[in-house]
Design a protein around this motif. Structure first.
Motif, PDB file in Angstrom:
ATOM      1  N   ILE A 279      -6.501 -13.148  24.367  1.00 19.81           N
ATOM      2  CA  ILE A 279      -7.067 -13.138  25.714  1.00 19.81           C
ATOM      3  C   ILE A 279      -8.429 -13.823  25.731  1.00 19.81           C
ATOM      4  O   ILE A 279      -8.803 -14.456  26.728  1.00 19.81           O
ATOM      5  CB  ILE A 279      -7.178 -11.681  26.249  1.00 19.81           C
ATOM      6  CG1 ILE A 279      -7.612 -11.670  27.727  1.00 19.81           C
ATOM      7  CG2 ILE A 279      -8.125 -10.856  25.397  1.00 19.81           C
ATOM      8  CD1 ILE A 279      -6.645 -12.363  28.658  1.00 19.81           C
ATOM      9  N   GLU A 280      -9.172 -13.741  24.635  1.00 14.45           N
ATOM     10  CA  GLU A 280     -10.473 -14.417  24.559  1.00 14.45           C
ATOM     11  C   GLU A 280     -10.305 -15.928  24.672  1.00 14.45           C
ATOM     12  O   GLU A 280     -11.090 -16.600  25.351  1.00 14.45           O
ATOM     13  CB  GLU A 280     -11.179 -14.066  23.247  1.00 14.45           C
ATOM     14  CG  GLU A 280     -11.679 -12.627  23.150  1.00 14.45           C
ATOM     15  CD  GLU A 280     -10.579 -11.636  22.858  1.00 14.45           C
ATOM     16  OE1 GLU A 280     -10.778 -10.430  23.109  1.00 14.45           O
ATOM     17  OE2 GLU A 280      -9.491 -12.073  22.391  1.00 14.45           O
ATOM     18  N   GLU A 281      -9.279 -16.469  24.025  1.00 12.68           N
ATOM     19  CA  GLU A 281      -9.024 -17.910  24.107  1.00 12.68           C
ATOM     20  C   GLU A 281      -8.638 -18.318  25.516  1.00 12.68           C
ATOM     21  O   GLU A 281      -9.047 -19.376  26.003  1.00 12.68           O
ATOM     22  CB  GLU A 281      -7.931 -18.301  23.121  1.00 12.68           C
ATOM     23  CG  GLU A 281      -8.342 -18.188  21.662  1.00 12.68           C
ATOM     24  CD  GLU A 281      -7.185 -18.408  20.715  1.00 12.68           C
ATOM     25  OE1 GLU A 281      -7.429 -18.900  19.601  1.00 12.68           O
ATOM     26  OE2 GLU A 281      -6.028 -18.077  21.080  1.00 12.68           O
ATOM     27  N   ILE A 282      -7.859 -17.478  26.187  1.00 14.45           N
ATOM     28  CA  ILE A 282      -7.463 -17.782  27.567  1.00 14.45           C
ATOM     29  C   ILE A 282      -8.685 -17.781  28.483  1.00 14.45           C
ATOM     30  O   ILE A 282      -8.873 -18.681  29.306  1.00 14.45           O
ATOM     31  CB  ILE A 282      -6.417 -16.770  28.065  1.00 14.45           C
ATOM     32  CG1 ILE A 282      -5.133 -16.880  27.243  1.00 14.45           C
ATOM     33  CG2 ILE A 282      -6.123 -16.986  29.545  1.00 14.45           C
ATOM     34  CD1 ILE A 282      -4.099 -15.826  27.573  1.00 14.45           C
ATOM     35  N   LEU A 283      -9.541 -16.766  28.335  1.00 15.82           N
ATOM     36  CA  LEU A 283     -10.714 -16.643  29.206  1.00 15.82           C
ATOM     37  C   LEU A 283     -11.763 -17.698  28.901  1.00 15.82           C
ATOM     38  O   LEU A 283     -12.469 -18.146  29.810  1.00 15.82           O
ATOM     39  CB  LEU A 283     -11.315 -15.239  29.055  1.00 15.82           C
ATOM     40  CG  LEU A 283     -10.427 -14.080  29.532  1.00 15.82           C
ATOM     41  CD1 LEU A 283     -11.060 -12.746  29.179  1.00 15.82           C
ATOM     42  CD2 LEU A 283     -10.170 -14.163  31.034  1.00 15.82           C
ATOM     43  N   ASP A 284     -11.879 -18.103  27.632  1.00 19.33           N
ATOM     44  CA  ASP A 284     -12.847 -19.138  27.280  1.00 19.33           C
ATOM     45  C   ASP A 284     -12.443 -20.495  27.839  1.00 19.33           C
ATOM     46  O   ASP A 284     -13.294 -21.356  28.071  1.00 19.33           O
ATOM     47  CB  ASP A 284     -12.991 -19.240  25.750  1.00 19.33           C
ATOM     48  CG  ASP A 284     -13.752 -18.053  25.176  1.00 19.33           C
ATOM     49  OD1 ASP A 284     -14.429 -17.361  25.957  1.00 19.33           O
ATOM     50  OD2 ASP A 284     -13.648 -17.821  23.953  1.00 19.33           O
ATOM     51  N   GLY A 285     -11.172 -20.692  28.037  1.00 15.72           N
ATOM     52  CA  GLY A 285     -10.691 -21.931  28.629  1.00 15.72           C
ATOM     53  C   GLY A 285     -10.573 -21.790  30.135  1.00 15.72           C
ATOM     54  O   GLY A 285     -11.491 -21.321  30.807  1.00 15.72           O
ATOM     55  N   SER A 286      -9.427 -22.153  30.656  1.00 11.99           N
ATOM     56  CA  SER A 286      -9.169 -22.028  32.088  1.00 11.99           C
ATOM     57  C   SER A 286      -7.900 -21.206  32.286  1.00 11.99           C
ATOM     58  O   SER A 286      -6.798 -21.712  32.038  1.00 11.99           O
ATOM     59  CB  SER A 286      -9.003 -23.409  32.734  1.00 11.99           C
ATOM     60  OG  SER A 286      -8.522 -23.285  34.057  1.00 11.99           O
ATOM     61  N   PRO A 287      -8.027 -19.926  32.714  1.00 13.95           N
ATOM     62  CA  PRO A 287      -6.825 -19.112  32.926  1.00 13.95           C
ATOM     63  C   PRO A 287      -5.841 -19.744  33.907  1.00 13.95           C
ATOM     64  O   PRO A 287      -4.629 -19.677  33.692  1.00 13.95           O
ATOM     65  CB  PRO A 287      -7.394 -17.791  33.483  1.00 13.95           C
ATOM     66  CG  PRO A 287      -8.788 -17.731  32.967  1.00 13.95           C
ATOM     67  CD  PRO A 287      -9.265 -19.153  32.943  1.00 13.95           C
ATOM     68  N   GLY A 288      -6.379 -20.373  34.951  1.00 15.14           N
ATOM     69  CA  GLY A 288      -5.506 -21.013  35.918  1.00 15.14           C
ATOM     70  C   GLY A 288      -4.689 -22.130  35.296  1.00 15.14           C
ATOM     71  O   GLY A 288      -3.479 -22.259  35.554  1.00 15.14           O
ATOM     72  N   ARG A 289      -5.336 -22.954  34.489  1.00 19.44           N
ATOM     73  CA  ARG A 289      -4.624 -24.054  33.831  1.00 19.44           C
ATOM     74  C   ARG A 289      -3.611 -23.512  32.816  1.00 19.44           C
ATOM     75  O   ARG A 289      -2.511 -24.059  32.675  1.00 19.44           O
ATOM     76  CB  ARG A 289      -5.639 -24.970  33.150  1.00 19.44           C
ATOM     77  CG  ARG A 289      -5.060 -26.295  32.703  1.00 19.44           C
ATOM     78  CD  ARG A 289      -6.115 -27.378  32.567  1.00 19.44           C
ATOM     79  NE  ARG A 289      -7.262 -26.917  31.783  1.00 19.44           N
ATOM     80  CZ  ARG A 289      -8.512 -26.898  32.238  1.00 19.44           C
ATOM     81  NH1 ARG A 289      -8.771 -27.287  33.474  1.00 19.44           N
ATOM     82  NH2 ARG A 289      -9.510 -26.493  31.475  1.00 19.44           N
ATOM     83  N   PHE A 290      -3.970 -22.433  32.133  1.00 21.89           N
ATOM     84  CA  PHE A 290      -3.055 -21.809  31.171  1.00 21.89           C
ATOM     85  C   PHE A 290      -1.794 -21.315  31.878  1.00 21.89           C
ATOM     86  O   PHE A 290      -0.671 -21.562  31.423  1.00 21.89           O
ATOM     87  CB  PHE A 290      -3.775 -20.652  30.480  1.00 21.89           C
ATOM     88  CG  PHE A 290      -2.946 -19.924  29.463  1.00 21.89           C
ATOM     89  CD1 PHE A 290      -2.871 -20.378  28.151  1.00 21.89           C
ATOM     90  CD2 PHE A 290      -2.250 -18.773  29.809  1.00 21.89           C
ATOM     91  CE1 PHE A 290      -2.108 -19.707  27.201  1.00 21.89           C
ATOM     92  CE2 PHE A 290      -1.482 -18.100  28.878  1.00 21.89           C
ATOM     93  CZ  PHE A 290      -1.414 -18.566  27.566  1.00 21.89           C
ATOM     94  N   LEU A 291      -1.971 -20.618  33.002  1.00 20.17           N
ATOM     95  CA  LEU A 291      -0.826 -20.088  33.748  1.00 20.17           C
ATOM     96  C   LEU A 291       0.010 -21.203  34.346  1.00 20.17           C
ATOM     97  O   LEU A 291       1.242 -21.136  34.382  1.00 20.17           O
ATOM     98  CB  LEU A 291      -1.322 -19.137  34.843  1.00 20.17           C
ATOM     99  CG  LEU A 291      -1.975 -17.849  34.325  1.00 20.17           C
ATOM    100  CD1 LEU A 291      -2.751 -17.165  35.436  1.00 20.17           C
ATOM    101  CD2 LEU A 291      -0.922 -16.901  33.752  1.00 20.17           C
ATOM    102  N   HIS A 292      -0.666 -22.252  34.821  1.00 17.06           N
ATOM    103  CA  HIS A 292       0.069 -23.388  35.383  1.00 17.06           C
ATOM    104  C   HIS A 292       0.902 -24.068  34.297  1.00 17.06           C
ATOM    105  O   HIS A 292       2.037 -24.512  34.558  1.00 17.06           O
ATOM    106  CB  HIS A 292      -0.906 -24.386  36.010  1.00 17.06           C
ATOM    107  CG  HIS A 292      -0.223 -25.447  36.811  1.00 17.06           C
ATOM    108  ND1 HIS A 292       0.321 -25.201  38.051  1.00 17.06           N
ATOM    109  CD2 HIS A 292       0.019 -26.758  36.537  1.00 17.06           C
ATOM    110  CE1 HIS A 292       0.860 -26.317  38.523  1.00 17.06           C
ATOM    111  NE2 HIS A 292       0.695 -27.276  37.625  1.00 17.06           N
TER     112      HIS A 292
END
Length: 320
Positions: A279-292
């Protein structure tokens, strides 16, 4: 298995899963509208439409009753609950010999119920009971599918459709919510946001399950972690993609045809991403882009399933 049979079983399952998702999100939206907060009704309805993928032909006109009726009963609107149940029943009818009598009875009963005058009366008198009846009917179908059908290739296509539809719908829902709610700084959260977060969990039938893991301390980061990375909860993205991967492996074993490397690689890459990302990696990046990205990979898996199992050429089949 014939490609037309696989196609019908796959879409029968997807349409029922889509119906359940629409009903659940509509139920949560109607419940949240009872709360007086700074969020306008228009914002909530627009968010609902976005979470459903902004279905073509559906717009917010300012009339909640009209939109609710369209989402449930409009037989012409492809995304309505009635249309999805109609299509699920039609797909079940085309493969009547491949499913059990109990499965057919459940989907047929659901089809006739939503088209009956009694459904209209229940809708007008008690909306919550009506929506619960639809969800109960879909859950009964899933239950009899698991207990009355041979767990062979056909059953795996049903699971494949269910989990791929669920993964795409959950990723869409989280992408919409993270823009307006999960993205807020901690200091901006209030009682209103708490209710909205409860609503998000209820959209995925996950409030009680979340509380068992994290107690009732609702924070956006933990909710995102639970709904994306939890391996044991059926509506979490990781669990759904695990189900997709398992079904593809089982179809290969029971059908004797090895999926192309591109399909295995795409499903395996998505499976590994959800298994090893924190979850730290997701939050450090872009959660929206990850989900997309998850949504795009789900669409790609669907395209490859169709190319290989449904629309494959005779030459490619004989070459395997």
């Amino acid at each position: 298995m014939l490609s037309r049979v696989a196609d019908s079983l796959y879409w029968m399952s997807r349409y029922l899963e889509r119906s359940e998702n629409t009903v659940r999100q509509l139920d949560v939206t109607l419940s949240l509208l009872l709360d007086t907060s700074s969020t306008t009704a228009e914002t909530r309805w627009l968010r609902l439409l976005a979470a459903l993928g902004n279905p073509p032909g559906l717009t917010w006109t300012g009339d909640p009753d009209e939109l609710t009726r369209t989402l449930i009963f409009d037989p012409v609107q492809p995304s309505s609950v009635t249309s999805c149940i109609n299509l699920a029943r039609e797909n079940a009818r085309q493969v009547r010999e491949e499913i059990s009598s109990e499965q057919w009875q459940r989907v047929n009963r659901l089809y006739h119920h939503i088209r009956s005058p009694q459904a209209q009366n229940q809708f007008r008198s008690n909306m919550n009971d009506f929506l619960a009846t639809i969800i109960d009917g879909i859950h009964l179908f899933k239950g009899v599918s698991d207990t009355t059908m041979i767990h062979g290739e056909g059953w795996q296509f049903i699971r494949l459709g269910r989990y791929l539809e669920r993964a795409y719908a959950t990723a869409t829902l989280l992408e919409v919510y993270q823009e307006s709610l999960l993205n807020l700084p901690e200091r901006e959260h209030s009682g209103y946001q708490y209710l909205e977060l409860v609503g998000l969990l209820r959209c995925c039938t996950s409030f009680e399950a979340y509380c068992q893991v994290y107690t009732a301390d609702l924070t956006p980061d933990r909710i995102l972690e639970f709904l994306v990375l939890n391996r044991d909860f059926p509506h979490a993205l990781r669990y759904s993609i695990d189900g997709v991967r398992q079904s593809l492996d089982a179809i290969q074993r029971t059908g004797g045809r090895r999926p192309p490397e591109e399909l295995l690689a795409t499903a395996g890459r998505l499976h590994s991403m959800l298994r090893y990302t924190t979850i730290e990696e997701i939050l450090d990046g872009s959660p929206g882009r990850f989900l997309h990205s998850i949504r795009e990979q789900c669409l790609r898996i669907h395209e490859l399933i169709y190319r290989y199992y449904i629309h494959y050429s005779i030459q490619s089949a004989l070459a395997v």
